[in-house]
Motif scaffolding. Structure first.
Motif, PDB file in Angstrom:
ATOM      1  N   MET A   1       0.849  -1.200   0.000  1.00  0.00           N
ATOM      2  CA  MET A   1       0.000   0.000   0.000  1.00  0.00           C
ATOM      3  C   MET A   1       0.880   1.245   0.000  1.00  0.00           C
ATOM      4  N   PRO A   2       0.447   2.307  -0.712  1.00  0.00           N
ATOM      5  CA  PRO A   2       1.265   3.519  -0.788  1.00  0.00           C
ATOM      6  C   PRO A   2       1.347   4.238   0.558  1.00  0.00           C
ATOM      7  N   GLU A   3       2.453   4.938   0.743  1.00  0.00           N
ATOM      8  CA  GLU A   3       2.644   5.754   1.937  1.00  0.00           C
ATOM      9  C   GLU A   3       2.712   7.207   1.495  1.00  0.00           C
ATOM     10  N   LEU A   4       1.772   8.013   1.972  1.00  0.00           N
ATOM     11  CA  LEU A   4       1.686   9.407   1.554  1.00  0.00           C
ATOM     12  C   LEU A   4       1.865  10.330   2.747  1.00  0.00           C
ATOM     13  N   GLU A   5       2.433  11.509   2.508  1.00  0.00           N
ATOM     14  CA  GLU A   5       2.656  12.472   3.582  1.00  0.00           C
ATOM     15  C   GLU A   5       1.482  13.432   3.652  1.00  0.00           C
ATOM     16  N   ASP A   6       0.924  13.601   4.855  1.00  0.00           N
ATOM     17  CA  ASP A   6      -0.219  14.508   4.992  1.00  0.00           C
ATOM     18  C   ASP A   6       0.226  15.890   5.448  1.00  0.00           C
ATOM     19  N   TYR A   7      -0.737  16.751   5.755  1.00  0.00           N
ATOM     20  CA  TYR A   7      -0.448  18.132   6.139  1.00  0.00           C
ATOM     21  C   TYR A   7       0.480  18.214   7.343  1.00  0.00           C
ATOM     22  N   ASN A   8       0.340  17.287   8.280  1.00  0.00           N
ATOM     23  CA  ASN A   8       1.151  17.289   9.504  1.00  0.00           C
ATOM     24  C   ASN A   8       2.494  16.602   9.326  1.00  0.00           C
ATOM     25  N   HIS A   9       2.883  16.354   8.062  1.00  0.00           N
ATOM     26  CA  HIS A   9       4.168  15.708   7.724  1.00  0.00           C
ATOM     27  C   HIS A   9       4.253  14.303   8.319  1.00  0.00           C
ATOM     28  N   ARG A  10       3.114  13.675   8.460  1.00  0.00           N
ATOM     29  CA  ARG A  10       3.054  12.295   8.914  1.00  0.00           C
ATOM     30  C   ARG A  10       3.020  11.378   7.694  1.00  0.00           C
ATOM     31  N   LYS A  11       3.760  10.293   7.741  1.00  0.00           N
ATOM     32  CA  LYS A  11       3.702   9.285   6.688  1.00  0.00           C
ATOM     33  C   LYS A  11       2.526   8.369   6.985  1.00  0.00           C
ATOM     34  N   VAL A  12       1.526   8.417   6.125  1.00  0.00           N
ATOM     35  CA  VAL A  12       0.302   7.653   6.345  1.00  0.00           C
ATOM     36  C   VAL A  12       0.188   6.560   5.286  1.00  0.00           C
ATOM     37  N   VAL A  13       0.047   5.338   5.734  1.00  0.00           N
ATOM     38  CA  VAL A  13      -0.166   4.218   4.814  1.00  0.00           C
ATOM     39  C   VAL A  13      -1.646   4.215   4.424  1.00  0.00           C
ATOM     40  N   VAL A  14      -1.915   4.387   3.143  1.00  0.00           N
ATOM     41  CA  VAL A  14      -3.304   4.444   2.673  1.00  0.00           C
ATOM     42  C   VAL A  14      -3.563   3.289   1.709  1.00  0.00           C
ATOM     43  N   PRO A  15      -4.753   2.722   1.740  1.00  0.00           N
ATOM     44  CA  PRO A  15      -5.090   1.667   0.768  1.00  0.00           C
ATOM     45  C   PRO A  15      -5.078   2.221  -0.647  1.00  0.00           C
ATOM     46  N   GLU A  16      -4.737   1.385  -1.623  1.00  0.00           N
ATOM     47  CA  GLU A  16      -4.779   1.857  -3.004  1.00  0.00           C
ATOM     48  C   GLU A  16      -6.192   2.259  -3.388  1.00  0.00           C
ATOM     49  N   GLU A  17      -7.176   1.556  -2.847  1.00  0.00           N
ATOM     50  CA  GLU A  17      -8.580   1.920  -3.025  1.00  0.00           C
ATOM     51  C   GLU A  17      -9.303   1.735  -1.699  1.00  0.00           C
ATOM     52  N   PRO A  18      -9.365   2.776  -0.887  1.00  0.00           N
ATOM     53  CA  PRO A  18     -10.045   2.646   0.416  1.00  0.00           C
ATOM     54  C   PRO A  18     -11.517   2.288   0.232  1.00  0.00           C
ATOM     55  N   HIS A  19     -12.007   1.379   1.077  1.00  0.00           N
ATOM     56  CA  HIS A  19     -13.383   0.912   0.971  1.00  0.00           C
ATOM     57  C   HIS A  19     -14.254   1.318   2.148  1.00  0.00           C
ATOM     58  N   ARG A  20     -13.636   1.774   3.240  1.00  0.00           N
ATOM     59  CA  ARG A  20     -14.412   2.207   4.399  1.00  0.00           C
ATOM     60  C   ARG A  20     -13.836   3.539   4.880  1.00  0.00           C
ATOM     61  N   ILE A  21     -14.452   4.623   4.400  1.00  0.00           N
ATOM     62  CA  ILE A  21     -13.933   5.968   4.625  1.00  0.00           C
ATOM     63  C   ILE A  21     -14.811   6.717   5.619  1.00  0.00           C
ATOM     64  N   ILE A  22     -14.158   7.418   6.536  1.00  0.00           N
ATOM     65  CA  ILE A  22     -14.835   8.376   7.410  1.00  0.00           C
ATOM     66  C   ILE A  22     -14.276   9.758   7.081  1.00  0.00           C
ATOM     67  N   SER A  23     -15.166  10.722   6.890  1.00  0.00           N
ATOM     68  CA  SER A  23     -14.732  12.093   6.610  1.00  0.00           C
ATOM     69  C   SER A  23     -15.336  13.037   7.640  1.00  0.00           C
ATOM     70  N   PHE A  24     -14.471  13.808   8.287  1.00  0.00           N
ATOM     71  CA  PHE A  24     -14.934  14.833   9.221  1.00  0.00           C
ATOM     72  C   PHE A  24     -14.970  16.210   8.570  1.00  0.00           C
ATOM     73  N   SER A  25     -14.473  16.313   7.343  1.00  0.00           N
ATOM     74  CA  SER A  25     -14.442  17.592   6.627  1.00  0.00           C
ATOM     75  C   SER A  25     -15.601  17.682   5.651  1.00  0.00           C
ATOM     76  N   PRO A  26     -16.501  18.662   5.792  1.00  0.00           N
ATOM     77  CA  PRO A  26     -17.599  18.819   4.833  1.00  0.00           C
ATOM     78  C   PRO A  26     -17.115  18.981   3.395  1.00  0.00           C
ATOM     79  N   ALA A  27     -16.011  19.686   3.197  1.00  0.00           N
ATOM     80  CA  ALA A  27     -15.488  19.877   1.845  1.00  0.00           C
ATOM     81  C   ALA A  27     -14.991  18.562   1.264  1.00  0.00           C
ATOM     82  N   VAL A  28     -14.248  17.814   2.057  1.00  0.00           N
ATOM     83  CA  VAL A  28     -13.741  16.521   1.587  1.00  0.00           C
ATOM     84  C   VAL A  28     -14.895  15.573   1.292  1.00  0.00           C
TER      85      VAL A  28
END
Length: 269
Positions: A1-28
């Motif tokens: 799975m890819p590892e991407l850097e987020d706004y907080n400069h954290r390396k986050v392992v994300v699924p290539e195709e996430p299937h169970r998403i939670i969003s707290f941002s109305p825009a997102v």
């Protein structure tokens, strides 16, 4: 799975195709729906209201609070948040869950960039590029109006205006409106009501608290209480309440470009 850097400069392992998403941002959340991911969204915040189909998604918290037992029950493979007010909340959640935080846009271009970033994180790159193209084409159809001075206020539990680091200030400038706080080096500004009166802006936009039933009568009382009845904007009938009961300027999803900017143009013509 890819590892991407987020706004907080954290390396986050994300699924290539996430299937169970939670969003707290109305825009997102709005972007996820437009990318065709509505069936993969298992939870959203109570403030996620665009598109209307979000009403069918489980509400698991407010803008910056949530019950961790409910999150555990939903077993998300990715939780999405936005920087700014949600940042501390996101870092706390990240101790137990896979959280990716996006940067809060500081410009209209940043709103389009957010579409691109959500597309990258969710594996919907081509779909997000099509959205980018459509939004850029729409922006190109807008016309800049003669220079006006302006003031915008949103009730976020108290009067809030915006400085040079806000996408709202940038959007108004693109349309020919120079905010009286456009030289303030911050995003949010607690407005000085006497300063607003002295600046005497040509146009004023007022956004009531989300879900409130604020009307023209309430606006008249507000202006009277503040001694703003004789402002240029009042005399020229250029004080406008945002339409509907949802957040309007405060929402930085794609609908900000498609709905808010044309509405502003219509009001200042």
């Amino acid at each position: 799975m890819p590892e991407l850097e987020d706004y907080n400069h954290r390396k986050v392992v994300v699924p290539e195709e996430p299937h169970r998403i939670i969003s707290f941002s109305p825009a997102v959340t709005e972007i996820l729906f437009e990318l065709g991911l509505k069936d993969r969204i298992v939870g959203v915040s109570a403030f996620c209201s665009r598109p209307p189909e979000t009403s069918k998604v489980r509400k698991i918290g407010s803008y910056n609070t949530a019950r961790t037992d409910v999150i555990e029950e939903l077993k998300p493979d990715l939780i999405m948040t936005i920087s700014g007010f949600q940042n501390d909340f996101a870092l706390e959640l990240a101790k137990k869950f896979p959280v990716f935080t996006f940067e809060l846009p500081s410009s209209v271009a940043g709103i389009i960039d957010l579409v691109s970033r959500v597309g990258i994180v969710t594996g919907r790159v081509e779909e997000s590029r099509y959205m980018e193209f459509e939004l850029l084409k729409f922006l190109g159809s807008l016309r800049r109006r003669p220079r006006l001075s302006g003031y915008i206020e949103i009730d976020l539990g108290g009067p809030t205006s915006f400085g040079k680091l806000s996408y709202i200030t940038d959007a108004l400038s693109l349309l020919g409106i120079k905010s009286i706080y456009s030289d303030t080096s911050s995003e949010w500004v607690p407005p000085d009501l006497d300063y607003v009166r002295k600046q005497d802006p040509d146009v004023i936009f007022y956004e009531p608290k989300m879900y409130s039933k604020f009307n023209e009568s309430d606006l008249s009382k507000l202006l009277e209480n503040r001694g703003w009845n004789e402002l240029t904007a009042a005399n020229k009938n250029r004080i406008f309440i945002t339409p509907g009961t949802l957040d309007f300027f405060a929402h930085h999803g794609p609908s900000f470009i498609r709905e808010v900017l044309p509405w502003v143009m219509e009001k200042i013509e």
